[in-house]
Design a protein around this motif. Sequence first.
Motif, PDB file in Angstrom:
ATOM      1  N   HIS A   9       0.826  -1.262  -0.213  1.00 43.53           N
ATOM      2  CA  HIS A   9       0.108  -0.165   0.004  1.00 43.53           C
ATOM      3  C   HIS A   9       0.870   1.325   0.098  1.00 43.53           C
ATOM      4  O   HIS A   9       0.358   2.309  -0.350  1.00 43.53           O
ATOM      5  CB  HIS A   9      -0.819   0.068   1.339  1.00 43.53           C
ATOM      6  N   LYS A  10       2.227   1.204   0.512  1.00 42.28           N
ATOM      7  CA  LYS A  10       3.212   2.475   0.541  1.00 42.28           C
ATOM      8  C   LYS A  10       3.961   2.081  -0.499  1.00 42.28           C
ATOM      9  O   LYS A  10       4.868   1.036  -0.356  1.00 42.28           O
ATOM     10  CB  LYS A  10       3.315   2.592   1.800  1.00 42.28           C
ATOM     11  N   PRO A  11       4.220   2.805  -1.601  1.00 45.47           N
ATOM     12  CA  PRO A  11       5.402   2.458  -2.447  1.00 45.47           C
ATOM     13  C   PRO A  11       6.828   2.438  -1.903  1.00 45.47           C
ATOM     14  O   PRO A  11       7.715   1.494  -2.264  1.00 45.47           O
ATOM     15  CB  PRO A  11       5.526   3.650  -3.560  1.00 45.47           C
ATOM     16  N   GLU A  12       7.150   3.157  -0.756  1.00 44.48           N
ATOM     17  CA  GLU A  12       8.299   2.958  -0.129  1.00 44.48           C
ATOM     18  C   GLU A  12       8.358   1.605   0.505  1.00 44.48           C
ATOM     19  O   GLU A  12      10.044   1.349   0.769  1.00 44.48           O
ATOM     20  CB  GLU A  12       8.388   3.884   1.176  1.00 44.48           C
ATOM     21  N   LEU A  13       7.618   0.957   0.800  1.00 43.58           N
ATOM     22  CA  LEU A  13       7.854  -0.423   1.182  1.00 43.58           C
ATOM     23  C   LEU A  13       8.511  -1.502   0.352  1.00 43.58           C
ATOM     24  O   LEU A  13       8.683  -2.502   0.642  1.00 43.58           O
ATOM     25  CB  LEU A  13       6.442  -1.173   1.832  1.00 43.58           C
ATOM     26  N   GLY A  30       9.785   0.797  14.832  1.00 43.83           N
ATOM     27  CA  GLY A  30      10.185   1.773  15.706  1.00 43.83           C
ATOM     28  C   GLY A  30      11.255   1.519  16.918  1.00 43.83           C
ATOM     29  O   GLY A  30      11.300   0.231  16.935  1.00 43.83           O
ATOM     30  N   LYS A  31      11.676   2.310  17.753  1.00 44.07           N
ATOM     31  CA  LYS A  31      12.514   1.946  18.954  1.00 44.07           C
ATOM     32  C   LYS A  31      11.946   0.959  19.853  1.00 44.07           C
ATOM     33  O   LYS A  31      12.627   0.185  20.331  1.00 44.07           O
ATOM     34  CB  LYS A  31      12.872   3.187  19.505  1.00 44.07           C
ATOM     35  N   ALA A  32      10.501   1.129  20.132  1.00 41.20           N
ATOM     36  CA  ALA A  32       9.779   0.176  21.081  1.00 41.20           C
ATOM     37  C   ALA A  32       9.551  -1.057  20.524  1.00 41.20           C
ATOM     38  O   ALA A  32       8.664  -2.091  21.096  1.00 41.20           O
ATOM     39  CB  ALA A  32       8.504   0.837  21.525  1.00 41.20           C
ATOM     40  N   GLY A  33       9.825  -1.276  18.995  1.00 46.52           N
ATOM     41  CA  GLY A  33       9.538  -2.620  18.655  1.00 46.52           C
ATOM     42  C   GLY A  33       8.117  -2.524  17.814  1.00 46.52           C
ATOM     43  O   GLY A  33       7.624  -3.754  17.577  1.00 46.52           O
ATOM     44  N   ARG A  35       5.414  -1.533  15.018  1.00 47.22           N
ATOM     45  CA  ARG A  35       5.091  -1.187  13.571  1.00 47.22           C
ATOM     46  C   ARG A  35       4.844   0.169  13.634  1.00 47.22           C
ATOM     47  O   ARG A  35       3.978   0.755  14.348  1.00 47.22           O
ATOM     48  CB  ARG A  35       4.089  -2.019  13.224  1.00 47.22           C
ATOM     49  N   MET A  36       5.553   1.025  12.623  1.00 51.06           N
ATOM     50  CA  MET A  36       5.335   2.442  12.758  1.00 51.06           C
ATOM     51  C   MET A  36       4.035   2.472  11.713  1.00 51.06           C
ATOM     52  O   MET A  36       3.534   1.571  10.731  1.00 51.06           O
ATOM     53  CB  MET A  36       6.649   3.082  12.147  1.00 51.06           C
ATOM     54  N   LYS A  37       3.612   3.614  11.507  1.00 48.84           N
ATOM     55  CA  LYS A  37       2.584   3.902  10.514  1.00 48.84           C
ATOM     56  C   LYS A  37       3.031   4.263   9.292  1.00 48.84           C
ATOM     57  O   LYS A  37       2.501   4.072   8.390  1.00 48.84           O
ATOM     58  CB  LYS A  37       1.661   5.242  11.127  1.00 48.84           C
ATOM     59  N   GLY A  38       4.253   5.063   9.421  1.00 53.56           N
ATOM     60  CA  GLY A  38       4.934   5.325   8.281  1.00 53.56           C
ATOM     61  C   GLY A  38       6.095   4.655   7.882  1.00 53.56           C
ATOM     62  O   GLY A  38       6.335   3.225   8.191  1.00 53.56           O
ATOM     63  N   VAL A  39       7.204   5.219   7.235  1.00 53.70           N
ATOM     64  CA  VAL A  39       8.449   4.354   7.079  1.00 53.70           C
ATOM     65  C   VAL A  39       9.504   5.330   7.620  1.00 53.70           C
ATOM     66  O   VAL A  39       9.520   6.563   7.504  1.00 53.70           O
ATOM     67  CB  VAL A  39       8.615   4.085   5.681  1.00 53.70           C
ATOM     68  N   HIS A  40      10.767   4.972   7.791  1.00 57.12           N
ATOM     69  CA  HIS A  40      12.008   5.644   8.228  1.00 57.12           C
ATOM     70  C   HIS A  40      12.108   6.570   7.050  1.00 57.12           C
ATOM     71  O   HIS A  40      12.097   6.159   5.843  1.00 57.12           O
ATOM     72  CB  HIS A  40      13.253   4.786   8.586  1.00 57.12           C
TER      73      HIS A  40
END
Length: 53
Positions: A9-13, A30-33, A35-40
């Motif tokens: 769903h996100k081309p960056e993936l 993220g740091k807490a392990g 899943r992020m809503k976005g990407v780094h």
Amino acid sequence: MPRREPTIHKPELAVACPECRSVPGAWCYGKAGQRMKGVHEERAEIYREQHPA
């Protein structure tokens, strides 16, 4: 049954993440392990370099 590729769903993936080492197609974590809503940002930058608009 035919096998199909996962929907991205996100081309960056489409590229791997150097920050959290997520493989192509997997979400960034993220740091807490969690899943992020976005990407780094590094991952998004790699995608933009490989796929210029």
